[in-house]
Design an enzyme around this catalytic site. Structure first.
Site, PDB file in Angstrom:
ATOM      1  N   GLY A   9      61.107 -25.724  65.924  1.00 12.52           N
ATOM      2  CA  GLY A   9      59.993 -25.898  66.840  1.00 12.52           C
ATOM      3  C   GLY A   9      59.765 -27.394  67.007  1.00 12.52           C
ATOM      4  O   GLY A   9      60.720 -28.183  67.104  1.00 12.52           O
ATOM      5  N   ALA A  10      58.480 -27.813  67.001  1.00 13.80           N
ATOM      6  CA  ALA A  10      58.147 -29.223  67.231  1.00 13.80           C
ATOM      7  C   ALA A  10      58.809 -30.128  66.189  1.00 13.80           C
ATOM      8  O   ALA A  10      59.521 -31.084  66.525  1.00 13.80           O
ATOM      9  CB  ALA A  10      56.628 -29.386  67.187  1.00 13.80           C
TER      10      ALA A  10
ATOM     11  N   GLY B 134      61.083 -29.330  63.550  1.00 15.76           N
ATOM     12  CA  GLY B 134      62.527 -29.126  63.376  1.00 15.76           C
ATOM     13  C   GLY B 134      63.306 -29.640  64.574  1.00 15.76           C
ATOM     14  O   GLY B 134      64.375 -30.251  64.425  1.00 15.76           O
TER      15      GLY B 134
ATOM     16  N   ASN C  53      52.476 -29.171  56.450  1.00 11.58           N
ATOM     17  CA  ASN C  53      51.196 -29.700  55.989  1.00 11.58           C
ATOM     18  C   ASN C  53      50.625 -28.791  54.908  1.00 11.58           C
ATOM     19  O   ASN C  53      50.957 -27.610  54.841  1.00 11.58           O
ATOM     20  CB  ASN C  53      50.200 -29.766  57.157  1.00 11.58           C
ATOM     21  CG  ASN C  53      50.522 -30.919  58.101  1.00 11.58           C
ATOM     22  OD1 ASN C  53      50.956 -31.982  57.667  1.00 11.58           O
ATOM     23  ND2 ASN C  53      50.301 -30.703  59.394  1.00 11.58           N
TER      24      ASN C  53
ATOM     25  N   LYS D  53      47.799 -36.959  53.465  1.00  7.85           N
ATOM     26  CA  LYS D  53      47.994 -36.285  54.748  1.00  7.85           C
ATOM     27  C   LYS D  53      46.827 -35.333  55.029  1.00  7.85           C
ATOM     28  O   LYS D  53      46.367 -35.204  56.171  1.00  7.85           O
ATOM     29  CB  LYS D  53      49.330 -35.528  54.729  1.00  7.85           C
ATOM     30  CG  LYS D  53      49.755 -34.971  56.075  1.00  7.85           C
ATOM     31  CD  LYS D  53      50.152 -36.084  56.988  1.00  7.85           C
ATOM     32  CE  LYS D  53      50.477 -35.726  58.409  1.00  7.85           C
ATOM     33  NZ  LYS D  53      50.548 -34.439  58.916  1.00  7.85           N
TER      34      LYS D  53
HETATM   35  N1  NDP Z   1      53.565 -30.361  65.420  1.00 11.44           N
HETATM   36  C1  NDP Z   1      53.222 -31.472  64.792  1.00 11.44           C
HETATM   37  O1  NDP Z   1      53.025 -32.523  65.427  1.00 11.44           O
HETATM   38  C2  NDP Z   1      53.071 -31.499  63.304  1.00 11.44           C
HETATM   39  C3  NDP Z   1      53.304 -30.382  62.514  1.00 11.44           C
HETATM   40  N2  NDP Z   1      53.235 -30.486  61.156  1.00 11.44           N
HETATM   41  C4  NDP Z   1      53.499 -29.343  60.286  1.00 11.44           C
HETATM   42  O2  NDP Z   1      54.885 -29.007  60.401  1.00 11.44           O
HETATM   43  C5  NDP Z   1      55.084 -27.609  60.192  1.00 11.44           C
HETATM   44  C6  NDP Z   1      55.848 -27.053  61.387  1.00 11.44           C
HETATM   45  O3  NDP Z   1      54.998 -27.158  62.521  1.00 11.44           O
HETATM   46  P1  NDP Z   1      55.505 -27.152  64.027  1.00 11.44           P
HETATM   47  O4  NDP Z   1      56.868 -27.678  64.133  1.00 11.44           O
HETATM   48  O5  NDP Z   1      54.416 -27.765  64.834  1.00 11.44           O
HETATM   49  O6  NDP Z   1      55.535 -25.584  64.304  1.00 11.44           O
HETATM   50  P2  NDP Z   1      56.199 -24.828  65.547  1.00 11.44           P
HETATM   51  O7  NDP Z   1      55.449 -23.568  65.696  1.00 11.44           O
HETATM   52  O8  NDP Z   1      56.343 -25.742  66.706  1.00 11.44           O
HETATM   53  O9  NDP Z   1      57.666 -24.529  64.999  1.00 11.44           O
HETATM   54  C7  NDP Z   1      57.955 -23.571  64.040  1.00 11.44           C
HETATM   55  C8  NDP Z   1      59.261 -22.925  64.467  1.00 11.44           C
HETATM   56  O10 NDP Z   1      59.691 -22.031  63.446  1.00 11.44           O
HETATM   57  C9  NDP Z   1      60.289 -20.937  64.095  1.00 11.44           C
HETATM   58  N3  NDP Z   1      60.317 -19.781  63.207  1.00 11.44           N
HETATM   59  C10 NDP Z   1      59.268 -19.130  62.650  1.00 11.44           C
HETATM   60  N4  NDP Z   1      59.710 -18.110  61.884  1.00 11.44           N
HETATM   61  C11 NDP Z   1      61.055 -18.113  61.975  1.00 11.44           C
HETATM   62  C12 NDP Z   1      62.084 -17.304  61.429  1.00 11.44           C
HETATM   63  N5  NDP Z   1      61.804 -16.278  60.625  1.00 11.44           N
HETATM   64  N6  NDP Z   1      63.377 -17.585  61.748  1.00 11.44           N
HETATM   65  C13 NDP Z   1      63.655 -18.636  62.551  1.00 11.44           C
HETATM   66  N7  NDP Z   1      62.739 -19.440  63.103  1.00 11.44           N
HETATM   67  C14 NDP Z   1      61.455 -19.182  62.819  1.00 11.44           C
HETATM   68  C15 NDP Z   1      59.439 -20.683  65.307  1.00 11.44           C
HETATM   69  O11 NDP Z   1      60.186 -19.936  66.222  1.00 11.44           O
HETATM   70  P3  NDP Z   1      59.583 -19.452  67.639  1.00 11.44           P
HETATM   71  O12 NDP Z   1      59.849 -20.621  68.551  1.00 11.44           O
HETATM   72  O13 NDP Z   1      60.361 -18.239  67.956  1.00 11.44           O
HETATM   73  O14 NDP Z   1      58.119 -19.199  67.422  1.00 11.44           O
HETATM   74  C16 NDP Z   1      59.136 -22.107  65.756  1.00 11.44           C
HETATM   75  O15 NDP Z   1      60.064 -22.562  66.705  1.00 11.44           O
HETATM   76  C17 NDP Z   1      53.690 -27.014  59.996  1.00 11.44           C
HETATM   77  O16 NDP Z   1      53.401 -26.897  58.632  1.00 11.44           O
HETATM   78  C18 NDP Z   1      52.748 -28.065  60.636  1.00 11.44           C
HETATM   79  O17 NDP Z   1      51.466 -28.070  60.069  1.00 11.44           O
HETATM   80  C19 NDP Z   1      52.988 -31.676  60.552  1.00 11.44           C
HETATM   81  C20 NDP Z   1      52.745 -32.801  61.292  1.00 11.44           C
HETATM   82  C21 NDP Z   1      52.708 -32.790  62.711  1.00 11.44           C
HETATM   83  C1  KPL Z   2      47.925 -36.962  61.901  1.00 11.77           C
HETATM   84  C2  KPL Z   2      48.947 -36.483  62.882  1.00 11.77           C
HETATM   85  C3  KPL Z   2      48.323 -36.036  64.168  1.00 11.77           C
HETATM   86  C4  KPL Z   2      49.788 -37.655  63.272  1.00 11.77           C
HETATM   87  O1  KPL Z   2      50.175 -38.381  62.194  1.00 11.77           O
HETATM   88  C5  KPL Z   2      49.753 -35.398  62.241  1.00 11.77           C
HETATM   89  O2  KPL Z   2      50.697 -35.743  61.560  1.00 11.77           O
HETATM   90  C6  KPL Z   2      49.446 -33.961  62.242  1.00 11.77           C
HETATM   91  O3  KPL Z   2      49.067 -33.373  63.271  1.00 11.77           O
HETATM   92  O4  KPL Z   2      49.628 -33.303  61.202  1.00 11.77           O
END
Ligand code: NDP
Ligand code: KPL
Length: 315
Positions: A20-21, A23, A113, A194
């Site tokens: 997702g975002a 990865g 997080n 964080k």
């Molecule tokens: N976004 C951000 O800016 C930030 C996020 N984080 C943390 O990073 C972590 C990830 O967040 P984020 O990337 O935003 O989340 P997203 O929802 O964007 O991405 C998660 C991805 O995991 C996939 N997924 C879920 N279950 C499975 C599975 N069983 N098999 C394969 N793929 C799977 C989802 O697929 P599908 O597309 O099908 O739903 C999705 O694409 C969280 O803990 C978040 O709090 C930390 C800092 C910043």
């Molecule tokens: C604090 C912020 C927005 C950017 O560093 C972030 O990392 C989050 O959404 O978890």
């Protein structure tokens, strides 16, 4: 280190679990730089197979047309480093997802997080080398195979149960070579720091149904956010960080950073808007419970946790 690696060279093979975002951005940057990166997709698999992975980034847009894409880990090879980039609400599935990817020295890096994700994974995999990752980035998945990187972009990593930091140092070096700022830090301290941002802003944007800029522009909200930040700092210092405490001025630093950040809906707000499960357990419940077990009451954070749980029960 080479003899520990999958292909006997200094090149790490990366597996991205959850594209997702986070990865899509960090894995995408590594793949763009020519690293050996293998991505697990869920709903976007067919789309990415056909169209590739697109990242619109403040540091330059790119599209990877040839992606090592998979829809299950049984078709993937073993990896030296697995970046877990799922939402922590899906962590129970790791018990089934991870085994095909693991060799004796694989490092699993939990880029999520919250507090307690490494501890829980270790219970299911007692011998696994686990590390944590804290992403300082504003990013969202905006469409199938399409990531928007809006602000920042640093990754801090730290060992939870790795024998030493050598693989993490190489991960940071690969990231730096790929144009991503990265650093090895002490994990507990990095996780609590964080939380100083995530606890107030993730939950408050949901409860108040707004964005970071609107919250911070309001004097009452600002005061409440600041109080929660201090509570997180005190909880961390009381429970885990006595030798290397977070200074209270860190709250002002975080407030200042957010003032200069792009107006943002944190990933918890995006989950709420999309009627998905929110990461309440590791972001709120665990820190509140852990601090309480160390004799500190996170009173205002506990109120926010209950509000979020109520909201979750209605969607
Ligand atoms: N976004 C951000 O800016 C930030 C996020 N984080 C943390 O990073 C972590 C990830 O967040 P984020 O990337 O935003 O989340 P997203 O929802 O964007 O991405 C998660 C991805 O995991 C996939 N997924 C879920 N279950 C499975 C599975 N069983 N098999 C394969 N793929 C799977 C989802 O697929 P599908 O597309 O099908 O739903 C999705 O694409 C969280 O803990 C978040 O709090 C930390 C800092 C910043
Ligand atoms: C604090 C912020 C927005 C950017 O560093 C972030 O990392 C989050 O959404 O978890």
């Amino acid at each position: 280190m080479s003899d520990k690696l999958i292909n006997g060279t200094e090149t790490l093979r990366y597996g991205i679990i959850g594209t997702g975002a986070i990865g899509g951005y960090f894995g995408g940057m590594l793949a763009k730089a020519g690293k050996d990166v293998h991505f697990l997709f869920r709903s976007d698999y067919d789309f990415v197979k056909e169209h590739g992975l697109k990242v619109d980034s403040i540091s330059g847009d790119f599209c990877l047309s040839e992606v090592h894409a998979y829809n299950n880990t049984h078709s993937m090879s073993k990896c030296d480093v697995v970046l877990v980039c799922l939402k922590s609400t899906g962590n129970k599935t790791l018990k089934h997802i991870l085994p095909p990817l693991l060799h004796e020295n694989t490092v699993v890096l939990m880029i999520q997080n919250g507090l307690g994700v490494e501890e829980d994974l270790q219970k299911d995999f007692p011998d696994l080398h686990i590390a944590g990752g804290l992403a300082f980035i504003c990013a969202n998945k905006t469409a199938p195979g399409h990531i928007a990187h809006l602000d920042f972009g640093k990754l801090n990593v730290g060992s939870y149960s790795c024998p030493d930091d050598s693989v993490l140092q190489q991960v940071c070096s690969d990231l730096e070579n790929a144009g991503v700022e990265a650093e090895v830090l002490e994990l507990k301290n990095a996780r609590w720091r964080k939380l100083v941002w995530n606890i107030p802003f993730n939950g408050m944007t949901v409860v108040m149904n707004t964005t970071t800029d609107a919250l911070i522009a309001n004097a009452d909200m600002r005061q409440l956010l600041h109080r929660m930040m201090i509570e997180v700092i005190e909880a961390g210092n009381k429970s885990d960080l006595a030798e290397n405490p977070i200074p209270t001025e860190y709250a002002d630093e975080i407030m200042h950073m957010t003032e200069h950040m792009t107006p943002y809906s944190p990933s918890m707000k995006v989950d709420f808007d999309s009627k998905r499960q929110m990461e309440i357990e590791y972001l709120y419940t665990r820190p509140v419970e852990y601090a309480a077990s160390c004799g500190y009451s996170m009173a205002s954070v506990a109120v926010l946790e209950k509000q979020l749980k109520f909201i979750q029960s209605t969607i």
